[in-house]
Design a protein around this motif. Structure first.
Motif, PDB file in Angstrom:
ATOM      1  N   PRO A 256      23.560 -32.354 -30.853  1.00  0.00           N
ATOM      2  CA  PRO A 256      24.772 -31.648 -30.930  1.00  0.00           C
ATOM      3  C   PRO A 256      25.959 -32.409 -29.937  1.00  0.00           C
ATOM      4  N   GLN A 257      25.517 -32.860 -28.830  1.00  0.00           N
ATOM      5  CA  GLN A 257      26.409 -33.256 -27.901  1.00  0.00           C
ATOM      6  C   GLN A 257      27.203 -34.467 -28.366  1.00  0.00           C
ATOM      7  N   LEU A 258      26.819 -35.110 -29.426  1.00  0.00           N
ATOM      8  CA  LEU A 258      27.536 -36.261 -29.995  1.00  0.00           C
ATOM      9  C   LEU A 258      28.198 -36.116 -31.411  1.00  0.00           C
ATOM     10  N   ASP A 259      28.538 -34.701 -31.620  1.00  0.00           N
ATOM     11  CA  ASP A 259      29.228 -34.523 -32.786  1.00  0.00           C
ATOM     12  C   ASP A 259      30.551 -34.923 -32.441  1.00  0.00           C
ATOM     13  N   THR A 260      31.230 -35.087 -33.896  1.00  0.00           N
ATOM     14  CA  THR A 260      32.736 -35.522 -33.610  1.00  0.00           C
ATOM     15  C   THR A 260      33.593 -34.986 -34.939  1.00  0.00           C
ATOM     16  N   VAL A 261      34.645 -34.432 -34.661  1.00  0.00           N
ATOM     17  CA  VAL A 261      35.626 -33.569 -35.441  1.00  0.00           C
ATOM     18  C   VAL A 261      36.759 -34.821 -35.680  1.00  0.00           C
ATOM     19  N   VAL A 262      36.973 -34.944 -36.918  1.00  0.00           N
ATOM     20  CA  VAL A 262      38.311 -35.890 -37.311  1.00  0.00           C
ATOM     21  C   VAL A 262      39.243 -35.138 -38.061  1.00  0.00           C
ATOM     22  N   LEU A 263      40.452 -35.123 -37.438  1.00  0.00           N
ATOM     23  CA  LEU A 263      41.708 -34.450 -37.993  1.00  0.00           C
ATOM     24  C   LEU A 263      42.526 -35.517 -38.644  1.00  0.00           C
TER      25      LEU A 263
END
Length: 283
Positions: A230-237
């Motif tokens: 989970p610490q390496l999740d990423t959100v892209v907008l």
């Protein structure tokens, strides 16, 4: 190891995570370099993503920083090895770096969740639909630029068919289904493609219909890329100005909640397919 030429978002993220570990351990970069047996500049360059770093060195740094999360350390070690060329590198001289970073992020994600309001999800677009949307770019793209971006977008779709395929959930507002880019024939083919793709076992297509009360998003396309931990999740907008990548803990929690709420407001998979079929019948 030598400096990495043109550090990618993935390399920069590895460096940022190592910096977080060092700061949580209460160590300065000078102290960290002393423990590692090298100059302070080496730590600074590693944390900036300018230096390639080996898996063994990542594990050594994690030990020095008293990090006991083995799964997290293993995931960081898996991000090492310098810049491995991917198919997206062939576009390095023709597309913005943010688009290349997006392709690399999708390639390494363990799952993808997207939410869109007026555009089809990029990984579910047909060639003609992608071409029609690219022709609406402002400022206008030249014909060869349109074709570069279309071929790039279609190649990104490989993650849906790899072995194993990346699990993919797309929440699409009904507005996107009715936009009609390219005219009725293109729109009909695009919707038919959505139906076909929704039958794939690793693809979950959900539609938010007109009339649904409440809408927990601003309309900006969102991609939530799940990492190995989970610490390496990423959100892209996604915006007209390019891709914005977010990875702060509070940002991840916020957009997880946004996508969760959007999924909860959507129709079921079966109901979503029924609505898409009904719209096809109107074209």
């Amino acid at each position: 190891m030598p400096p990495a030429p043109g550090a990618t978002l993935r390399q920069q993220r590895l460096g940022a995570e190592l910096r977080k570990l060092r700061e949580r351990a209460g160590l300065t970069s000078t102290a960290a370099a002393s423990l590692l047996g090298g100059p302070q500049a080496r730590i600074s360059n590693i944390e900036a993503g300018r230096y390639a770093v080996s898996a063994d060195r990542v594990r050594a740094l994690a030990r020095n920083y008293d990090c006991g999360d083995d799964a997290y350390v293993d995931a960081l070690a898996g991000m090492t090895g310098g810049r491995r060329r991917g198919w997206w590198d062939e576009y390095r001289d023709t597309l913005p770096s943010g688009l290349l970073d997006l392709a690399e992020l999708e390639h390494h994600a363990t799952a993808l969740r997207v939410a869109v309001t007026v555009h089809m999800p990029g990984l579910l677009q047909t060639l003609e639909h992608a071409r029609a949307t690219m022709r609406e770019a402002v400022p206008p793209l030249r014909p060869h630029e349109v074709e570069h971006r279309v071929s790039y977008r279609l190649k990104r779709q490989a993650v849906l068919f790899d072995s194993p395929a990346t699990p993919y959930t797309a929440v699409v507002h009904e507005a996107a289904l009715r936009m009609g880019f390219g005219g009725p024939d293109v729109a009909r083919a695009q919707l038919a493609h959505l139906l076909a793709m929704s039958e794939e076992p690793t693809i979950n297509l959900l539609v938010i219909p007109f009339g649904q009360t409440g809408f927990p998003a601003s309309g900006q396309p969102i991609t939530y890329a799940t990492g190995p931990v989970p610490q390496l999740d990423t959100v892209v907008l996604d915006s007209d100005h390019g891709c914005e990548f977010l990875d702060a803990e509070a940002q991840l929690a916020r957009y997880r909640s946004v996508v969760d709420r959007m999924e909860s407001r959507a129709l079921t998979e079966t109901q979503s397919r029924t609505l898409i079929s009904r719209i096809i019948g109107t074209l």
